[in-house]
Design an enzyme around this catalytic site. Structure first.
Site, PDB file in Angstrom:
ATOM      1  N   SER A  42      57.317   9.497  22.991  1.00 35.53           N
ATOM      2  CA  SER A  42      57.817   9.478  21.621  1.00 35.53           C
ATOM      3  C   SER A  42      57.484   8.184  20.888  1.00 35.53           C
ATOM      4  CB  SER A  42      59.336   9.668  21.654  1.00 35.53           C
ATOM      5  OG  SER A  42      59.920   9.361  20.406  1.00 35.53           O
ATOM      6  N   PHE A  44      58.815   7.486  17.999  1.00 38.02           N
ATOM      7  CA  PHE A  44      60.114   7.046  17.489  1.00 38.02           C
ATOM      8  C   PHE A  44      60.841   6.211  18.538  1.00 38.02           C
ATOM      9  CE2 PHE A  44      64.702   7.588  17.233  1.00 38.02           C
ATOM     10  CZ  PHE A  44      64.978   7.318  15.902  1.00 38.02           C
ATOM     11  N   ASP A  54      60.147   3.522  12.643  1.00 37.62           N
ATOM     12  CA  ASP A  54      59.060   4.432  13.010  1.00 37.62           C
ATOM     13  C   ASP A  54      58.205   4.700  11.780  1.00 37.62           C
ATOM     14  OD1 ASP A  54      57.479   6.268  14.349  1.00 37.62           O
ATOM     15  OD2 ASP A  54      58.905   7.905  14.127  1.00 37.62           O
ATOM     16  N   ASP A  81      52.871  11.693  21.478  1.00 35.90           N
ATOM     17  CA  ASP A  81      53.146  11.719  20.048  1.00 35.90           C
ATOM     18  C   ASP A  81      52.273  10.664  19.384  1.00 35.90           C
ATOM     19  OD1 ASP A  81      54.283  11.654  17.517  1.00 35.90           O
ATOM     20  OD2 ASP A  81      56.095  10.597  18.164  1.00 35.90           O
ATOM     21  N   ARG A 155      50.856  19.462  14.134  1.00 38.52           N
ATOM     22  CA  ARG A 155      52.232  19.417  13.630  1.00 38.52           C
ATOM     23  C   ARG A 155      52.232  19.449  12.107  1.00 38.52           C
ATOM     24  NH1 ARG A 155      56.691  14.771  15.255  1.00 38.52           N
ATOM     25  NH2 ARG A 155      57.942  14.806  13.343  1.00 38.52           N
ATOM     26  N   HIS A 186      58.584  21.389  12.121  1.00 36.84           N
ATOM     27  CA  HIS A 186      59.795  20.563  12.138  1.00 36.84           C
ATOM     28  C   HIS A 186      60.580  20.800  10.850  1.00 36.84           C
ATOM     29  CE1 HIS A 186      62.254  17.600  13.848  1.00 36.84           C
ATOM     30  NE2 HIS A 186      61.588  16.496  13.563  1.00 36.84           N
TER      31      HIS A 186
END
Length: 290
Positions: A42, A44, A54, A81, A155, A186
């Site tokens: 991740s 983040f 982030d 990611d 994404r 998302h």
């Protein structure tokens, strides 16, 4: 067997794989011991580990080194990611080669402009790249991979940007046309209604990836009922759990004036030795040091 093949076979065998966020080799080990199917490297979480927002402030080198370190300590396939791919299609080509060699099983590239802003922050700038330009990034990523089992996951942040389901579906279809192996969608809505509607409306063949951070009631049973989702990512729970524990323990030590009470409620030093692999080190010392 490559890590990409491992991840693909787990999705085929299990239907839905559960991927836990990690930001260090230690959190990767704990996720593996807990029984997760894979790791989410991740951005983040790593940004938070450095105490930074982030917003593309952590470099590819920093993130890549953490992926490599996690791959060395855990056997779980890693979904990396990589935000917007660290630049344009040329940067994506370089990144895919680096992450594949580092031991990742997949990369997720999002269709925001660089530098990105984290998805769930209130009032954050959520600007999307031109659809055609992002298709080029996906095509570049696919051309760069050496192992055809290495997954390139596109994404779309169309729902995050408030552009609606039609735009999200349009972009997802375009990214599938460009060759994306999976589509991650998302949402920052507090209920899963928007996401469930998208999944039901999706007519493509590419499997869907969900990250139910904002709508935790979307559990595995409910996700499986949607029928098209092959991966669920628990996107930031490792760093949140770590912060929760540290805030509590630190506050108790200050309030108690020492560690006399809190030491009973935290893992022993011996447990840390176990996670570090100290038993093997001791055995190797006995065997090799003369």
């Amino acid at each position: 067997m490559s890590q990409g093949r491992v991840l693909r076979e787990r999705m085929s065998e299990r239907g839905l794989v559960h991927v836990m966020a990690a930001h260090s080799p230690l959190s990767a080990l704990l996720a593996e011991e807990a029984g997760f199917d894979g790791l989410w490297a991740s951005g983040f979480e790593l940004s938070a580990l450095f105490g930074l927002p982030d917003q593309s402030l952590v470099s590819m080198t920093q993130h890549l080194e953490m992926v490599r370190a996690m791959a060395e300590r855990s056997s779980l396939p890693i979904v990396a990611d990589i935000d917007t791919g660290f630049g344009n299609a040329i940067n994506v080509i370089h990144a895919v080669g680096q992450y594949e060699r580092a031991g990742a099983a997949a990369v997720v590239i999002e269709d925001k402009t660089f530098p990105k802003v984290t998805s769930l922050v209130a009032g954050g700038r959520q600007e999307l790249l031109r659809l055609e330009e992002f298709q080029g990034k996906i095509e570049a990523a696919l051309a760069a991979r050496r192992d055809q089992d290495f997954l390139v996951i596109a994404r779309t942040e169309a729902l995050i940007a408030g552009l609606g389901e039609a735009e999200a579906l349009k972009r997802a279809a375009a990214y599938e046309e460009a060759g994306a192996d999976m589509i991650l969608v998302h949402s920052k809505q507090k209920t899963p209604t928007e996401i469930e509607s998208f999944v039901r409306a999706w007519s493509g063949k590419a499997p869907i990836v969900l990250v139910p951070t904002a709508y935790p009631e979307l559990d595995a049973q409910r996700i499986q009922a949607l029928g098209r989702v092959k991966m669920v990512i628990y996107g930031n729970h490792a760093i949140r759990a770590a912060v929760t524990a540290m805030q509590s323990v630190f506050a108790r030590i200050r309030a108690d004036g020492g560690i006399q009470n809190v030491h009973r409620d935290i893992v022993s030093v011996e447990e840390i030795f176990r996670l570090q692999g100290m038993a093997k080190v001791k055995a190797d010392e006995m065997r090799f040091l003369r």
